[in-house]
Every structure is written in structure tokens, then in C-alpha cells.
Design a protein around this motif. Structure first.
Motif, PDB file in Angstrom:
ATOM      1  N   UNK A  59      21.623  -2.745  10.792  1.00 23.69           N
ATOM      2  CA  UNK A  59      20.235  -2.311   9.927  1.00 23.69           C
ATOM      3  C   UNK A  59      20.458  -1.052   9.510  1.00 23.69           C
ATOM      4  N   UNK A  60      20.200  -0.529   8.427  1.00 23.30           N
ATOM      5  CA  UNK A  60      20.100   0.827   7.938  1.00 23.30           C
ATOM      6  C   UNK A  60      18.402   1.262   7.826  1.00 23.30           C
ATOM      7  N   UNK A  61      18.443   2.650   7.678  1.00 24.32           N
ATOM      8  CA  UNK A  61      16.930   2.987   7.582  1.00 24.32           C
ATOM      9  C   UNK A  61      16.154   2.274   6.615  1.00 24.32           C
ATOM     10  N   UNK A  62      16.642   2.031   5.345  1.00 20.61           N
ATOM     11  CA  UNK A  62      15.765   1.490   4.398  1.00 20.61           C
ATOM     12  C   UNK A  62      15.323   0.104   4.915  1.00 20.61           C
ATOM     13  N   UNK A  63      16.297  -0.828   5.509  1.00 27.15           N
ATOM     14  CA  UNK A  63      15.515  -1.801   5.871  1.00 27.15           C
ATOM     15  C   UNK A  63      14.826  -1.862   6.953  1.00 27.15           C
ATOM     16  N   UNK A  64      14.957  -0.860   8.130  1.00 26.62           N
ATOM     17  CA  UNK A  64      14.103  -0.560   9.166  1.00 26.62           C
ATOM     18  C   UNK A  64      12.634  -0.154   8.445  1.00 26.62           C
ATOM     19  N   UNK A  65      12.802   0.874   7.589  1.00 27.41           N
ATOM     20  CA  UNK A  65      11.407   1.189   6.994  1.00 27.41           C
ATOM     21  C   UNK A  65      10.677  -0.117   6.175  1.00 27.41           C
ATOM     22  N   UNK A  66      11.323  -0.777   5.457  1.00 22.16           N
ATOM     23  CA  UNK A  66      10.877  -2.004   4.984  1.00 22.16           C
ATOM     24  C   UNK A  66      10.153  -2.893   5.923  1.00 22.16           C
ATOM     25  N   UNK A  67      10.822  -3.072   6.974  1.00 22.87           N
ATOM     26  CA  UNK A  67      10.383  -4.035   8.012  1.00 22.87           C
ATOM     27  C   UNK A  67       9.000  -3.381   8.750  1.00 22.87           C
ATOM     28  N   UNK A  68       9.101  -2.181   8.778  1.00 30.37           N
ATOM     29  CA  UNK A  68       7.822  -1.400   9.436  1.00 30.37           C
ATOM     30  C   UNK A  68       6.683  -1.543   8.583  1.00 30.37           C
ATOM     31  N   UNK A  69       6.976  -1.198   7.342  1.00 30.43           N
ATOM     32  CA  UNK A  69       5.933  -1.451   6.314  1.00 30.43           C
ATOM     33  C   UNK A  69       5.187  -2.842   6.105  1.00 30.43           C
ATOM     34  N   UNK A  70       6.111  -3.743   6.405  1.00 33.11           N
ATOM     35  CA  UNK A  70       5.596  -5.189   5.930  1.00 33.11           C
ATOM     36  C   UNK A  70       4.508  -5.619   6.800  1.00 33.11           C
ATOM     37  N   UNK A  71       4.377  -5.015   7.990  1.00 36.10           N
ATOM     38  CA  UNK A  71       3.183  -5.615   8.723  1.00 36.10           C
ATOM     39  C   UNK A  71       1.811  -4.849   8.642  1.00 36.10           C
ATOM     40  N   UNK A  72       1.832  -4.129   7.897  1.00 39.58           N
ATOM     41  CA  UNK A  72       0.489  -3.381   7.443  1.00 39.58           C
ATOM     42  C   UNK A  72       0.340  -3.074   6.349  1.00 39.58           C
ATOM     43  N   UNK A  73      -1.170  -2.821   5.568  1.00 40.38           N
ATOM     44  CA  UNK A  73      -1.116  -2.446   4.113  1.00 40.38           C
ATOM     45  C   UNK A  73      -1.251  -0.706   4.241  1.00 40.38           C
ATOM     46  N   UNK A  74      -0.606   0.073   3.614  1.00 35.15           N
ATOM     47  CA  UNK A  74      -0.476   1.519   3.239  1.00 35.15           C
ATOM     48  C   UNK A  74      -1.764   1.995   2.528  1.00 35.15           C
ATOM     49  N   UNK A  75      -2.336   2.984   2.549  1.00 39.17           N
ATOM     50  CA  UNK A  75      -3.201   3.610   1.744  1.00 39.17           C
ATOM     51  C   UNK A  75      -2.900   4.589   1.067  1.00 39.17           C
ATOM     52  N   UNK A  76      -3.368   4.843  -0.216  1.00 41.71           N
ATOM     53  CA  UNK A  76      -3.281   5.888  -1.129  1.00 41.71           C
ATOM     54  C   UNK A  76      -4.045   7.186  -0.880  1.00 41.71           C
ATOM     55  N   UNK A  77      -3.912   8.292  -1.452  1.00 35.65           N
ATOM     56  CA  UNK A  77      -5.146   9.420  -0.914  1.00 35.65           C
ATOM     57  C   UNK A  77      -6.369   9.076  -1.059  1.00 35.65           C
ATOM     58  N   UNK A  78      -6.948   8.558  -2.068  1.00 36.91           N
ATOM     59  CA  UNK A  78      -8.152   8.218  -2.209  1.00 36.91           C
ATOM     60  C   UNK A  78      -8.840   7.339  -1.003  1.00 36.91           C
ATOM     61  N   UNK A  79      -7.825   6.368  -0.625  1.00 34.64           N
ATOM     62  CA  UNK A  79      -8.493   5.377   0.379  1.00 34.64           C
ATOM     63  C   UNK A  79      -8.211   6.086   1.622  1.00 34.64           C
ATOM     64  N   UNK A  80      -7.367   6.872   1.844  1.00 29.61           N
ATOM     65  CA  UNK A  80      -7.285   7.710   3.202  1.00 29.61           C
ATOM     66  C   UNK A  80      -8.598   8.665   3.165  1.00 29.61           C
ATOM     67  N   UNK A  81      -8.818   9.236   2.307  1.00 34.16           N
ATOM     68  CA  UNK A  81     -10.131  10.167   2.217  1.00 34.16           C
ATOM     69  C   UNK A  81     -11.386   9.328   2.257  1.00 34.16           C
ATOM     70  N   UNK A  82     -11.444   8.222   2.013  1.00 36.31           N
ATOM     71  CA  UNK A  82     -12.553   7.204   2.229  1.00 36.31           C
ATOM     72  C   UNK A  82     -12.450   6.892   3.636  1.00 36.31           C
ATOM     73  N   UNK A  83     -11.366   6.352   4.235  1.00 36.18           N
ATOM     74  CA  UNK A  83     -11.239   6.233   5.651  1.00 36.18           C
ATOM     75  C   UNK A  83     -11.687   7.046   6.700  1.00 36.18           C
ATOM     76  N   UNK A  84     -11.246   8.465   6.342  1.00 38.09           N
ATOM     77  CA  UNK A  84     -11.819   9.442   6.941  1.00 38.09           C
ATOM     78  C   UNK A  84     -13.241   9.921   6.879  1.00 38.09           C
ATOM     79  N   UNK A  85     -13.928   9.595   5.605  1.00 32.57           N
ATOM     80  CA  UNK A  85     -15.354   9.738   5.532  1.00 32.57           C
ATOM     81  C   UNK A  85     -15.888   8.754   6.284  1.00 32.57           C
TER      82      UNK A  85
END
Length: 130
Positions: free
Chosen positions: A1-27
Motif C-alpha cells: 500500500x502506498x501513501x495515497x491509499x493509506x491517506x484515502x483509507x484514513x479519511x474514509x472513516x470520518x468527515x473532514x471540515x473546511x475552514x468555516x466549519x472548523x471555526x464554527x466547531x471551535x466557537x
């Protein structure tokens, strides 16, 4: 497995946030955790209120049951947004935190650079945050 596949598998288990959603989460009480190395923080500045935790200490500082945890880390249910420079290393860090039981851990898509590009607050390089 290469890093791209490892990264894809890691991200498959959760929803990432964009900057505005990160700021909202912090608030709403989420912990923003900056894992960038010192040279990048010194060059680009910091996100006000974010906790700086070197990547090699992350699991120890964010394990709610750990003896070396940050005092702000109180529960496995805590919302945590991990931030690296461009949103790659943070994804792998989140996979590790989720293995520790931090099931609400996520990361910032595009990392610190996306936060700054979105015009969100950043301290001037060389200053500190409270």
C-alpha cells in the motif's frame, strides 16, 4: 500500500471540515490542535486559541485517560480538529486519535494554509496566543 491509499483509507472513516466549519466547531467548544512543526508556526503564525501539540506528542496529549494529557482533554466524546500545514499529516493523525477512542476527531481540509486563505484569524509570526 502506498501513501495515497493509506491517506484515502484514513479519511474514509470520518468527515473532514473546511475552514468555516472548523471555526464554527471551535466557537462551539471543539479543540483546535495545531501539529505543524515550529519553523512553519514561526514563519506563518498561529490560529488564535489553537493548542500547539507536536505530532510526536499528539497521542499522549490527547488521550483522555493518559497521564500526560492536556487538561482541556476531558472525554473521548470531545470534538477535536487537527490542523497541519496543508491537510495531509493531520488526516493520518486523526486516524491514530480515533484508534484511541476520540470518535469525534477530524481534521481541517487544506490545513493551516486553507484557514489563512479563507481570511480567518491568524496571529502575526513570532507572537503567541493565550
Amino acid at each position: 500500500m502506498g501513501i495515497d491509499e493509506l491517506l484515502e483509507r484514513a479519511r474514509a472513516g470520518y468527515d473532514r471540515v473546511d475552514p468555516s466549519r472548523a471555526a464554527e466547531a471551535a466557537a462551539e467548544g471543539a479543540l483546535l490542535v495545531d501539529i505543524r512543526y515550529a519553523a512553519l508556526r514561526e514563519k506563518d503564525g498561529l490560529i488564535p486559541g489553537a493548542f500547539v501539540v507536536e505530532r510526536n506528542e499528539l497521542e499522549w496529549r490527547l488521550d483522555p485517560r493518559g497521564s500526560h494529557r492536556l487538561p482541556q482533554v476531558v472525554s473521548h466524546d470531545q470534538r477535536v480538529v487537527v490542523i497541519c500545514n496543508e491537510g495531509y499529516a493531520s488526516s493520518l493523525a486523526v486516524a491514530s486519535l480515533r484508534q484511541l477512542g476520540l470518535h469525534r476527531a477530524t481534521d481541517l481540509t487544506g490545513g493551516f494554509q486553507a484557514w489563512r486563505a479563507a481570511g480567518l484569524p491568524v496571529t502575526t509570526p513570532g507572537t503567541t496566543t493565550a
